[in-house]
Write a protein that holds these residues in place. Structure first.
Motif, PDB file in Angstrom:
ATOM      1  N   GLU A  67       0.833  -1.209   0.000  1.00 42.72           N
ATOM      2  CA  GLU A  67       0.000   0.000   0.000  1.00 42.72           C
ATOM      3  C   GLU A  67       0.869   1.261   0.000  1.00 42.72           C
ATOM      4  O   GLU A  67       0.570   2.236  -0.702  1.00 42.72           O
ATOM      5  CB  GLU A  67      -0.929  -0.006   1.214  1.00 42.72           C
ATOM      6  CG  GLU A  67      -2.000   1.049   1.134  1.00 42.72           C
ATOM      7  CD  GLU A  67      -3.268   0.647   1.872  1.00 42.72           C
ATOM      8  OE1 GLU A  67      -4.207   1.446   1.849  1.00 42.72           O
ATOM      9  OE2 GLU A  67      -3.313  -0.449   2.461  1.00 42.72           O
ATOM     10  N   ASP A  68       1.949   1.237   0.764  1.00 47.64           N
ATOM     11  CA  ASP A  68       2.876   2.374   0.764  1.00 47.64           C
ATOM     12  C   ASP A  68       3.467   2.586  -0.633  1.00 47.64           C
ATOM     13  O   ASP A  68       3.560   3.716  -1.123  1.00 47.64           O
ATOM     14  CB  ASP A  68       4.013   2.137   1.764  1.00 47.64           C
ATOM     15  CG  ASP A  68       3.573   2.359   3.207  1.00 47.64           C
ATOM     16  OD1 ASP A  68       2.490   2.941   3.412  1.00 47.64           O
ATOM     17  OD2 ASP A  68       4.306   1.935   4.114  1.00 47.64           O
ATOM     18  N   LEU A  69       3.884   1.491  -1.267  1.00 51.25           N
ATOM     19  CA  LEU A  69       4.511   1.589  -2.584  1.00 51.25           C
ATOM     20  C   LEU A  69       3.520   2.070  -3.642  1.00 51.25           C
ATOM     21  O   LEU A  69       3.904   2.812  -4.556  1.00 51.25           O
ATOM     22  CB  LEU A  69       5.108   0.229  -2.985  1.00 51.25           C
ATOM     23  CG  LEU A  69       6.340  -0.189  -2.175  1.00 51.25           C
ATOM     24  CD1 LEU A  69       6.672  -1.659  -2.438  1.00 51.25           C
ATOM     25  CD2 LEU A  69       7.550   0.678  -2.511  1.00 51.25           C
ATOM     26  N   VAL A  70       2.271   1.661  -3.515  1.00 50.21           N
ATOM     27  CA  VAL A  70       1.236   2.147  -4.437  1.00 50.21           C
ATOM     28  C   VAL A  70       1.098   3.657  -4.305  1.00 50.21           C
ATOM     29  O   VAL A  70       1.101   4.391  -5.301  1.00 50.21           O
ATOM     30  CB  VAL A  70      -0.122   1.464  -4.160  1.00 50.21           C
ATOM     31  CG1 VAL A  70      -1.244   2.174  -4.932  1.00 50.21           C
ATOM     32  CG2 VAL A  70      -0.081  -0.008  -4.562  1.00 50.21           C
ATOM     33  N   GLN A  71       0.997   4.130  -3.069  1.00 44.88           N
ATOM     34  CA  GLN A  71       0.864   5.581  -2.836  1.00 44.88           C
ATOM     35  C   GLN A  71       2.082   6.328  -3.377  1.00 44.88           C
ATOM     36  O   GLN A  71       1.953   7.371  -4.030  1.00 44.88           O
ATOM     37  CB  GLN A  71       0.704   5.858  -1.342  1.00 44.88           C
ATOM     38  CG  GLN A  71      -0.654   5.462  -0.791  1.00 44.88           C
ATOM     39  CD  GLN A  71      -0.886   6.049   0.590  1.00 44.88           C
ATOM     40  OE1 GLN A  71      -0.055   6.765   1.126  1.00 44.88           O
ATOM     41  NE2 GLN A  71      -2.041   5.759   1.172  1.00 44.88           N
ATOM     42  N   ILE A 155       9.814  17.133   7.373  1.00 42.20           N
ATOM     43  CA  ILE A 155       8.683  16.600   8.143  1.00 42.20           C
ATOM     44  C   ILE A 155       8.188  17.638   9.138  1.00 42.20           C
ATOM     45  O   ILE A 155       6.989  17.849   9.300  1.00 42.20           O
ATOM     46  CB  ILE A 155       9.084  15.300   8.862  1.00 42.20           C
ATOM     47  CG1 ILE A 155       9.319  14.189   7.844  1.00 42.20           C
ATOM     48  CG2 ILE A 155       8.012  14.878   9.871  1.00 42.20           C
ATOM     49  CD1 ILE A 155       9.884  12.906   8.437  1.00 42.20           C
ATOM     50  N   ASP A 156       9.124  18.301   9.810  1.00 43.25           N
ATOM     51  CA  ASP A 156       8.761  19.332  10.793  1.00 43.25           C
ATOM     52  C   ASP A 156       7.990  20.480  10.147  1.00 43.25           C
ATOM     53  O   ASP A 156       7.179  21.143  10.806  1.00 43.25           O
ATOM     54  CB  ASP A 156      10.016  19.884  11.482  1.00 43.25           C
ATOM     55  CG  ASP A 156      10.627  18.879  12.451  1.00 43.25           C
ATOM     56  OD1 ASP A 156       9.925  17.921  12.837  1.00 43.25           O
ATOM     57  OD2 ASP A 156      11.810  19.041  12.806  1.00 43.25           O
ATOM     58  N   THR A 189      -9.424   8.276   6.115  1.00 44.00           N
ATOM     59  CA  THR A 189      -8.846   9.611   6.356  1.00 44.00           C
ATOM     60  C   THR A 189      -7.352   9.508   6.626  1.00 44.00           C
ATOM     61  O   THR A 189      -6.551  10.312   6.122  1.00 44.00           O
ATOM     62  CB  THR A 189      -9.548  10.282   7.556  1.00 44.00           C
ATOM     63  OG1 THR A 189     -10.926  10.415   7.263  1.00 44.00           O
ATOM     64  CG2 THR A 189      -8.950  11.656   7.836  1.00 44.00           C
ATOM     65  N   VAL A 190      -6.959   8.511   7.403  1.00 40.64           N
ATOM     66  CA  VAL A 190      -5.540   8.288   7.710  1.00 40.64           C
ATOM     67  C   VAL A 190      -4.750   8.044   6.429  1.00 40.64           C
ATOM     68  O   VAL A 190      -3.696   8.642   6.196  1.00 40.64           O
ATOM     69  CB  VAL A 190      -5.369   7.097   8.678  1.00 40.64           C
ATOM     70  CG1 VAL A 190      -3.898   6.665   8.741  1.00 40.64           C
ATOM     71  CG2 VAL A 190      -5.869   7.463  10.064  1.00 40.64           C
ATOM     72  N   LYS A 191      -5.273   7.175   5.576  1.00 39.38           N
ATOM     73  CA  LYS A 191      -4.584   6.867   4.316  1.00 39.38           C
ATOM     74  C   LYS A 191      -4.485   8.098   3.426  1.00 39.38           C
ATOM     75  O   LYS A 191      -3.448   8.337   2.804  1.00 39.38           O
ATOM     76  CB  LYS A 191      -5.311   5.734   3.588  1.00 39.38           C
ATOM     77  CG  LYS A 191      -5.202   4.389   4.282  1.00 39.38           C
ATOM     78  CD  LYS A 191      -5.951   3.313   3.505  1.00 39.38           C
ATOM     79  CE  LYS A 191      -5.825   1.962   4.204  1.00 39.38           C
ATOM     80  NZ  LYS A 191      -6.561   0.891   3.471  1.00 39.38           N
ATOM     81  N   ALA A 192      -5.563   8.880   3.380  1.00 40.84           N
ATOM     82  CA  ALA A 192      -5.562  10.097   2.566  1.00 40.84           C
ATOM     83  C   ALA A 192      -4.549  11.106   3.084  1.00 40.84           C
ATOM     84  O   ALA A 192      -3.838  11.760   2.305  1.00 40.84           O
ATOM     85  CB  ALA A 192      -6.960  10.712   2.552  1.00 40.84           C
ATOM     86  N   HIS A 193      -4.438  11.231   4.414  1.00 40.20           N
ATOM     87  CA  HIS A 193      -3.480  12.172   4.996  1.00 40.20           C
ATOM     88  C   HIS A 193      -2.036  11.725   4.750  1.00 40.20           C
ATOM     89  O   HIS A 193      -1.156  12.562   4.490  1.00 40.20           O
ATOM     90  CB  HIS A 193      -3.737  12.298   6.500  1.00 40.20           C
ATOM     91  CG  HIS A 193      -4.919  13.163   6.830  1.00 40.20           C
ATOM     92  ND1 HIS A 193      -5.307  13.438   8.123  1.00 40.20           N
ATOM     93  CD2 HIS A 193      -5.800  13.815   6.030  1.00 40.20           C
ATOM     94  CE1 HIS A 193      -6.357  14.231   8.103  1.00 40.20           C
ATOM     95  NE2 HIS A 193      -6.682  14.464   6.839  1.00 40.20           N
ATOM     96  N   ALA A 197       0.637  13.825   2.701  1.00 40.79           N
ATOM     97  CA  ALA A 197       1.892  14.172   3.364  1.00 40.79           C
ATOM     98  C   ALA A 197       3.088  13.745   2.514  1.00 40.79           C
ATOM     99  O   ALA A 197       4.080  14.471   2.404  1.00 40.79           O
ATOM    100  CB  ALA A 197       1.961  13.506   4.736  1.00 40.79           C
ATOM    101  N   ARG A 198       2.996  12.568   1.912  1.00 43.21           N
ATOM    102  CA  ARG A 198       4.096  12.098   1.056  1.00 43.21           C
ATOM    103  C   ARG A 198       4.259  12.989  -0.172  1.00 43.21           C
ATOM    104  O   ARG A 198       5.369  13.255  -0.611  1.00 43.21           O
ATOM    105  CB  ARG A 198       3.830  10.655   0.627  1.00 43.21           C
ATOM    106  CG  ARG A 198       4.089   9.654   1.745  1.00 43.21           C
ATOM    107  CD  ARG A 198       3.707   8.269   1.294  1.00 43.21           C
ATOM    108  NE  ARG A 198       4.011   7.283   2.326  1.00 43.21           N
ATOM    109  CZ  ARG A 198       3.337   6.169   2.508  1.00 43.21           C
ATOM    110  NH1 ARG A 198       2.304   5.885   1.733  1.00 43.21           N
ATOM    111  NH2 ARG A 198       3.675   5.316   3.439  1.00 43.21           N
ATOM    112  N   GLU A 199       3.136  13.419  -0.731  1.00 46.08           N
ATOM    113  CA  GLU A 199       3.194  14.352  -1.859  1.00 46.08           C
ATOM    114  C   GLU A 199       3.957  15.614  -1.471  1.00 46.08           C
ATOM    115  O   GLU A 199       4.844  16.080  -2.203  1.00 46.08           O
ATOM    116  CB  GLU A 199       1.787  14.756  -2.280  1.00 46.08           C
ATOM    117  CG  GLU A 199       1.058  13.759  -3.141  1.00 46.08           C
ATOM    118  CD  GLU A 199      -0.249  14.342  -3.625  1.00 46.08           C
ATOM    119  OE1 GLU A 199      -0.506  14.288  -4.832  1.00 46.08           O
ATOM    120  OE2 GLU A 199      -1.024  14.859  -2.793  1.00 46.08           O
ATOM    121  N   MET A 200       3.602  16.168  -0.325  1.00 42.70           N
ATOM    122  CA  MET A 200       4.221  17.413   0.131  1.00 42.70           C
ATOM    123  C   MET A 200       5.711  17.214   0.406  1.00 42.70           C
ATOM    124  O   MET A 200       6.536  18.068   0.079  1.00 42.70           O
ATOM    125  CB  MET A 200       3.495  17.926   1.373  1.00 42.70           C
ATOM    126  CG  MET A 200       2.045  18.303   1.109  1.00 42.70           C
ATOM    127  SD  MET A 200       1.104  18.705   2.610  1.00 42.70           S
ATOM    128  CE  MET A 200       1.767  20.328   2.969  1.00 42.70           C
TER     129      MET A 200
END
Length: 212
Positions: A67-71, A155-156, A189-193, A197-200
């Motif tokens: 799932e992480d790799l898909v995102q 991250i900060d 919601t957790v998955k969407a966040h 966050a990874r995009e950012m």
């Protein structure tokens, strides 16, 4: 027509011969996504998310890591949509990104598990691995520390709701379900966040990666 980098642009390429209706629909969605349409972006994610999951699952038998790799594949793809050549199907391009990203992950994981103290078996017996020169090792260690500081700073700088999910997922290694329970938020919601966050993070670190 080509851009300054020699890549074909979206708007000037004629439709591919024998392209399926689904593939031509993708071309329209990609063009709209490049133009800033979040709805088209979401349609592409919804269309290919399940298929990518099964594609990556063939290489890795760890559902949460899949799932992480898909995102991460989607993040990479959408951040590089301008380089997508519409002479090829979007699905082909997306699967190639997923395959390469997964291979990179597996390669890094393999390197992390190798022990320099473990002897290498050869036909002539066992041979101790040679340690690299200390100055080179010191340089690599310094670069690694600088990278960690750079990522930590990125991250900060995230908004609080995105920073917290990234910390829980990647620093505390919590599962999606555990994060959902800790934050008292729906799993979706957790998955969407985490996705956002990874995009950012990817965009924030993109211009700094050449330093290391």
């Amino acid at each position: 027509m080509s851009d300054s980098n020699g890549s074909n642009t979206h708007t000037s390429n004629p439709p591919r011969e024998n392209a399926s209706e689904s593939s031509l629909e993708d071309d329209v969605l990609v063009k709209e996504a490049v133009g800033g349409s979040e709805q088209s972006y979401k349609k592409l994610v919804n269309k290919y998310q399940r298929a990518l999951h099964f594609h990556i699952r063939k290489m890795i038998n760890d559902p949460e890591q899949v799932e992480d790799l898909v995102q991460e594949t989607f993040v990479k793809a959408f951040d590089n949509l301008n380089s997508y050549n519409t002479n090829y199907a979007f699905s082909t391009w997306l699967y190639r990104i997923a395959t390469n990203h997964t291979i990179d992950y597996l390669r890094k994981k393999k390197l992390q598990t190798l022990s320099i103290d473990e002897p290498v078996k050869t036909k002539s017996g066992e041979m101790e691995m040679q340690l690299p020169d200390e100055s080179a090792a010191t340089d690599r260690d310094l670069i690694r520390k600088q990278r960690k500081r750079m990522v930590r700073q990125a991250i900060d700088d995230l908004p609080k709701k995105y920073r917290r999910v990234i910390e829980l997922r990647h620093m505390e290694e919590k599962s999606y379900q555990e994060i959902s329970e800790i934050l008292d938020k729906p799993l979706g919601t957790v998955k969407a966040h985490i996705f956002r966050a990874r995009e950012m993070l990817y965009k924030g670190l993109k211009d700094k990666r050449h330093r290391f």
